[in-house]
Design a protein around this motif. Structure first.
Motif, PDB file in Angstrom:
ATOM      1  N   ASN A  39     -47.211 -29.122 -68.590  1.00 23.57           N
ATOM      2  CA  ASN A  39     -48.483 -28.423 -68.777  1.00 23.57           C
ATOM      3  C   ASN A  39     -49.128 -28.754 -70.118  1.00 23.57           C
ATOM      4  OD1 ASN A  39     -46.695 -27.130 -70.443  1.00 23.57           O
ATOM      5  ND2 ASN A  39     -46.848 -25.129 -69.435  1.00 23.57           N
ATOM      6  N   LYS A  40     -48.726 -29.902 -70.679  1.00 23.46           N
ATOM      7  CA  LYS A  40     -49.283 -30.277 -71.974  1.00 23.46           C
ATOM      8  C   LYS A  40     -50.770 -30.590 -71.889  1.00 23.46           C
ATOM      9  CE  LYS A  40     -44.889 -32.088 -73.730  1.00 23.46           C
ATOM     10  NZ  LYS A  40     -44.159 -33.269 -74.249  1.00 23.46           N
ATOM     11  N   SER A  41     -51.208 -30.980 -70.687  1.00 21.72           N
ATOM     12  CA  SER A  41     -52.631 -31.314 -70.525  1.00 21.72           C
ATOM     13  C   SER A  41     -53.456 -30.101 -70.116  1.00 21.72           C
ATOM     14  CB  SER A  41     -52.796 -32.422 -69.479  1.00 21.72           C
ATOM     15  OG  SER A  41     -52.307 -31.985 -68.219  1.00 21.72           O
ATOM     16  N   GLN A  42     -52.809 -28.927 -70.013  1.00 20.38           N
ATOM     17  CA  GLN A  42     -53.500 -27.712 -69.595  1.00 20.38           C
ATOM     18  C   GLN A  42     -53.607 -26.732 -70.756  1.00 20.38           C
ATOM     19  OE1 GLN A  42     -51.314 -26.167 -66.265  1.00 20.38           O
ATOM     20  NE2 GLN A  42     -52.309 -27.523 -64.794  1.00 20.38           N
ATOM     21  N   GLU A  43     -54.738 -26.061 -70.824  1.00 21.07           N
ATOM     22  CA  GLU A  43     -54.950 -25.045 -71.854  1.00 21.07           C
ATOM     23  C   GLU A  43     -55.614 -23.818 -71.234  1.00 21.07           C
ATOM     24  OE1 GLU A  43     -57.269 -26.753 -74.958  1.00 21.07           O
ATOM     25  OE2 GLU A  43     -55.632 -28.001 -75.739  1.00 21.07           O
ATOM     26  N   PHE A  44     -55.007 -22.653 -71.443  1.00 23.42           N
ATOM     27  CA  PHE A  44     -55.608 -21.393 -71.027  1.00 23.42           C
ATOM     28  C   PHE A  44     -56.225 -20.733 -72.255  1.00 23.42           C
ATOM     29  CE2 PHE A  44     -52.551 -22.152 -67.676  1.00 23.42           C
ATOM     30  CZ  PHE A  44     -53.189 -21.699 -66.534  1.00 23.42           C
ATOM     31  N   GLU A  45     -57.497 -20.373 -72.159  1.00 25.34           N
ATOM     32  CA  GLU A  45     -58.194 -19.770 -73.297  1.00 25.34           C
ATOM     33  C   GLU A  45     -59.079 -18.622 -72.826  1.00 25.34           C
ATOM     34  OE1 GLU A  45     -57.394 -20.525 -76.182  1.00 25.34           O
ATOM     35  OE2 GLU A  45     -56.573 -22.559 -76.081  1.00 25.34           O
ATOM     36  N   LYS A  46     -59.382 -17.729 -73.756  1.00 25.22           N
ATOM     37  CA  LYS A  46     -60.331 -16.657 -73.486  1.00 25.22           C
ATOM     38  C   LYS A  46     -61.745 -17.186 -73.675  1.00 25.22           C
ATOM     39  CE  LYS A  46     -57.151 -13.132 -75.266  1.00 25.22           C
ATOM     40  NZ  LYS A  46     -56.953 -12.094 -76.301  1.00 25.22           N
ATOM     41  N   ALA A  47     -62.667 -16.716 -72.826  1.00 24.62           N
ATOM     42  CA  ALA A  47     -64.056 -17.174 -72.916  1.00 24.62           C
ATOM     43  C   ALA A  47     -64.978 -16.095 -72.379  1.00 24.62           C
ATOM     44  CB  ALA A  47     -64.238 -18.477 -72.135  1.00 24.62           C
ATOM     45  N   VAL A 104     -60.812 -15.827 -68.335  1.00 27.17           N
ATOM     46  CA  VAL A 104     -59.782 -16.742 -68.831  1.00 27.17           C
ATOM     47  C   VAL A 104     -60.032 -18.092 -68.181  1.00 27.17           C
ATOM     48  CG1 VAL A 104     -57.316 -17.288 -68.887  1.00 27.17           C
ATOM     49  CG2 VAL A 104     -58.082 -14.923 -69.185  1.00 27.17           C
ATOM     50  N   THR A 105     -60.117 -19.141 -68.978  1.00 23.43           N
ATOM     51  CA  THR A 105     -60.417 -20.467 -68.460  1.00 23.43           C
ATOM     52  C   THR A 105     -59.178 -21.347 -68.461  1.00 23.43           C
ATOM     53  OG1 THR A 105     -61.039 -21.309 -70.648  1.00 23.43           O
ATOM     54  CG2 THR A 105     -62.789 -20.360 -69.281  1.00 23.43           C
ATOM     55  N   LEU A 106     -59.179 -22.315 -67.570  1.00 24.76           N
ATOM     56  CA  LEU A 106     -58.135 -23.331 -67.506  1.00 24.76           C
ATOM     57  C   LEU A 106     -58.788 -24.690 -67.700  1.00 24.76           C
ATOM     58  CD1 LEU A 106     -55.361 -24.537 -66.877  1.00 24.76           C
ATOM     59  CD2 LEU A 106     -55.898 -24.294 -64.437  1.00 24.76           C
ATOM     60  N   THR A 107     -58.371 -25.382 -68.747  1.00 21.26           N
ATOM     61  CA  THR A 107     -58.932 -26.698 -69.058  1.00 21.26           C
ATOM     62  C   THR A 107     -57.873 -27.761 -68.814  1.00 21.26           C
ATOM     63  OG1 THR A 107     -60.417 -25.776 -70.726  1.00 21.26           O
ATOM     64  CG2 THR A 107     -59.985 -28.141 -70.827  1.00 21.26           C
ATOM     65  N   ASN A 108     -58.185 -28.720 -67.948  1.00 24.26           N
ATOM     66  CA  ASN A 108     -57.312 -29.855 -67.671  1.00 24.26           C
ATOM     67  C   ASN A 108     -57.917 -31.106 -68.284  1.00 24.26           C
ATOM     68  OD1 ASN A 108     -55.121 -28.951 -65.554  1.00 24.26           O
ATOM     69  ND2 ASN A 108     -57.038 -27.985 -64.919  1.00 24.26           N
ATOM     70  N   GLN A 109     -57.081 -31.867 -68.963  1.00 21.78           N
ATOM     71  CA  GLN A 109     -57.558 -33.081 -69.612  1.00 21.78           C
ATOM     72  C   GLN A 109     -56.738 -34.268 -69.148  1.00 21.78           C
ATOM     73  OE1 GLN A 109     -58.015 -32.742 -73.793  1.00 21.78           O
ATOM     74  NE2 GLN A 109     -58.909 -34.770 -74.052  1.00 21.78           N
TER      75      GLN A 109
END
Length: 388
Positions: A39-47, A104-109
């Protein structure tokens, strides 16, 4: 006022124990986990949603497809940035977004490509607020004992999180880990609530015995009915995890029964021990046999309701699956012999057996302990009459 030696022991010993336990738990919970999912390419953040670009609201009021929105990050390395995001129309993931909504967002890179989606509504503040309301009501209504109950709940949560889970992950038998957790939780919780008394000791002995009996009953039922920890619904995921770790998944089912039955058994144990203590205080002339009889009378009234509560709790947890069986009108033989029904019955009945047998055990322990002094310094004026 000068503290006497027994007073010092009364306060210093538990403080030292809590400090030693805290140090142990910190080191014990430091576990190197296997990376099961990258899950290194995933980030959960508040938005926060700043604009709904494309809505999915239909003329008939239903929602079909996805929403396209703009969100501003409230946390993480991209805090303050505004990006486009997609919110799926799903029951488990996504959210029906509107301007100003916290999400809560999920960002995939992947390389130079970055995709942001709305994972869920940000319900974190409401969860903690609900927990806080519960603690507040407990303290207001319960007063000093309510505060003690909050402390006991926090300690229980810490033991499960920092001892039970790491112990199972490290390869300890889940049943052994659950028994240790039950013993520690029972001792700390009851001592916090009632202090060092004969009543406390009786409740602890009865509670631990009752929970262990629940586990033994579940194990015996599993043996004769062919049910094991490998028959649970999420066994495929558990096997995959077990193949990469030291977790012994076969005993998880029975360890869970020990933990889940603890609360109800502890409630019965402490209630019966308290009742016998109060009866003895009112009429100290009663002998062991008479105290035991009165404890049993109170316990008989409790065991029916508590056993009912435990079985209904397990039934409520599997209500969706039971309703599906009902809706599909499955044959009786299929339902009664399914693993799901067998496991739920095993959980409820094993816990209820523990409750039933806790009553005579606590009645016996409390009656004997109250009438017989176990230590020489019991006559000391520093220690109360019911202190062990």
């Amino acid at each position: 006022m000068k503290l006497k030696p027994l007073d010092l022991i009364k306060y210093i010993v538990p403080v030292l124990f809590i400090i030693a336990l805290g140090i142990f738990l910190i080191k014990w919970s430091d576990v190197d986990k296997v990376d099961l999912v990258s899950n290194k390419s995933q980030e959960f953040e508040k938005a926060v949603v700043t604009e709904v670009i494309t809505d999915n609201l239909q003329e008939d009021g239903s929602r079909v497809g996805n929403q396209e929105v703009k969100v501003r990050f409230l946390s993480g390395k991209r805090k303050g940035q505004v990006v486009k995001a997609v919110s799926t129309n799903g029951s488990l993931y996504g959210a029906t977004c509107y301007e100003g909504m916290k999400v809560v967002t999920l960002t995939n890179q992947s390389g130079e490509v970055t995709v942001t989606s709305v994972y869920s509504f940000n319900r974190e503040p409401y969860i903690y607020g609900f927990i806080g309301l519960f603690f507040l009501l407990l303290c207001i209504v319960g007063g000093k004992n309510g505060v003690k109950a909050v402390v006991g709940l926090v300690i229980t949560f810490i033991l499960v999180l920092l001892f039970l889970f790491p112990a199972i992950y490290r390869g300890m038998s889940p049943v052994n880990a659950a028994v240790i957790t039950v013993i520690l939780t029972t001792i700390i919780t009851i001592f916090v609530l009632t202090g060092y008394t004969k009543k406390s000791l009786a409740a602890i002995l009865g509670t631990v015995s009752g929970v262990v009996i629940s586990g033994i009953a579940a194990w015996l039922f599993g043996k004769i009915s062919g049910i094991s920890g490998y028959n649970v619904s999420n066994i495929d995921s558990l096997v995959s995890v077990a193949n990469c770790t030291n977790i012994k998944i076969g005993d998880l089912l029975f360890a869970g029964i020990l933990i889940s039955s603890l609360g109800a058994v502890m409630d019965v144990g402490l209630s019966v021990a308290s009742t016998i203590t109060e009866i003895h205080d009112v009429n100290p002339e009663l002998n062991v046999k008479e105290l035991f009889k009165r404890g049993m009378n109170v316990g008989k009234d409790m065991m029916g309701t508590m056993a009912n509560t435990l079985i209904l709790a397990f039934a409520g947890g599997s209500l969706s699956e039971l309703l599906l069986d009902y809706a599909y009108n499955l044959p009786y033989l299929q339902i009664i012999n399914s693993y799901t029904i067998g496991i739920e019955l095993m959980r409820g009945i094993a816990g209820s057996i523990g409750i039933i047998l806790t009553v005579p055990l606590v009645s016996m322990f409390a009656s004997v302990l109250i009438k017989f002094r176990l230590v020489k310094f019991i006559n000391s004026p520093v220690v109360s009459e019911d202190t062990v």
